[in-house]
Design a protein around this motif. Structure first.
Motif, PDB file in Angstrom:
ATOM      1  N   LEU A 192      44.822  39.161  32.072  1.00 31.83           N
ATOM      2  CA  LEU A 192      43.845  40.254  32.173  1.00 31.83           C
ATOM      3  C   LEU A 192      43.351  40.429  33.601  1.00 31.83           C
ATOM      4  N   TRP A 193      43.116  39.332  34.318  1.00 36.92           N
ATOM      5  CA  TRP A 193      42.703  39.433  35.722  1.00 36.92           C
ATOM      6  C   TRP A 193      43.759  40.162  36.542  1.00 36.92           C
ATOM      7  N   GLU A 194      45.003  39.753  36.368  1.00 36.74           N
ATOM      8  CA  GLU A 194      46.076  40.348  37.159  1.00 36.74           C
ATOM      9  C   GLU A 194      46.252  41.829  36.838  1.00 36.74           C
ATOM     10  N   THR A 234      42.838  48.619  38.603  1.00 34.75           N
ATOM     11  CA  THR A 234      41.569  49.117  39.160  1.00 34.75           C
ATOM     12  C   THR A 234      41.290  48.610  40.567  1.00 34.75           C
ATOM     13  N   GLY A 235      41.996  47.593  41.000  1.00 32.43           N
ATOM     14  CA  GLY A 235      41.716  47.006  42.310  1.00 32.43           C
ATOM     15  C   GLY A 235      40.545  46.045  42.293  1.00 32.43           C
ATOM     16  N   ALA A 236      39.929  45.852  41.127  1.00 35.95           N
ATOM     17  CA  ALA A 236      38.785  44.944  41.015  1.00 35.95           C
ATOM     18  C   ALA A 236      39.268  43.507  41.169  1.00 35.95           C
ATOM     19  N   THR A 237      38.547  42.737  41.970  1.00 31.72           N
ATOM     20  CA  THR A 237      38.918  41.336  42.169  1.00 31.72           C
ATOM     21  C   THR A 237      38.025  40.394  41.391  1.00 31.72           C
ATOM     22  N   THR A 238      37.109  40.926  40.607  1.00 33.13           N
ATOM     23  CA  THR A 238      36.204  40.096  39.826  1.00 33.13           C
ATOM     24  C   THR A 238      35.785  40.856  38.578  1.00 33.13           C
ATOM     25  N   PHE A 239      35.379  40.109  37.574  1.00 33.49           N
ATOM     26  CA  PHE A 239      34.838  40.736  36.367  1.00 33.49           C
ATOM     27  C   PHE A 239      33.325  40.850  36.444  1.00 33.49           C
ATOM     28  N   ALA A 265      49.647  44.234  28.941  1.00 25.14           N
ATOM     29  CA  ALA A 265      48.985  42.926  29.032  1.00 25.14           C
ATOM     30  C   ALA A 265      49.150  42.159  27.723  1.00 25.14           C
ATOM     31  N   LEU A 266      48.991  42.831  26.595  1.00 24.41           N
ATOM     32  CA  LEU A 266      49.163  42.182  25.291  1.00 24.41           C
ATOM     33  C   LEU A 266      50.580  41.649  25.145  1.00 24.41           C
TER      34      LEU A 266
END
Length: 135
Positions: A63-65, A71-76, A94-95
């Motif tokens: 999910l992180w990857e 989205t380019g997000a590096t954190t949740f 992802a699933l």
């Protein structure tokens, strides 16, 4: 008087739903113990149950990857990205990745290691005593 404006409704819903999920699990377990037919015995669900530890271990990494790639997000930490139907394909990808990697880890890492450990700790049987010789 308590300040109800500070109550997070998502947490409250989770706490209430936990009660009903516990009752649902208890009902399913009761049916299973009684030997009644159950959809929980479906081979796909049984296989995913066997893979569940591997799913638990890797789902966040996948999910992180995928989140980073989409989205380019590096954190949740922080607000989630706005929901979009364009993310459905990424979610299914992802699933699929989680299921394939979990299958691989379960069959080629977890089960062989478990088998080896069980054989290593299995008590050794003493050699059988020879019967007394007949005279």
């Amino acid at each position: 008087a308590p300040d109800w404006t500070s109550v997070n409704p998502n947490i409250a819903v989770g706490q209430v739903s936990e009660i009903f999920l516990c009752l649902l699990i208890a009902a399913a377990a009761t049916r299973e113990l009684a030997g009644e037919p159950s959809r929980l015995r479906h081979p796909t669900l049984v296989a995913m149950g066997n893979w569940s530890y591997a799913i638990y271990l890797i789902h966040v990494l996948v999910l992180w990857e995928v989140t980073y790639r989409v989205t380019g997000a590096t954190t949740f930490i922080g607000p989630p990205p706005p929901p979009a139907y364009s993310h459905v394909g990424w979610t299914l990808l992802a699933l699929g990745i989680v299921l394939v990697v979990s299958w691989f880890l379960s069959n080629y890492v977890e089960q062989p290691i478990e088998k080896a450990l069980r054989q290593a700790v299995r008590p050794r049987r003493a050699p059988a005593a020879e019967p007394p010789a007949a005279e």
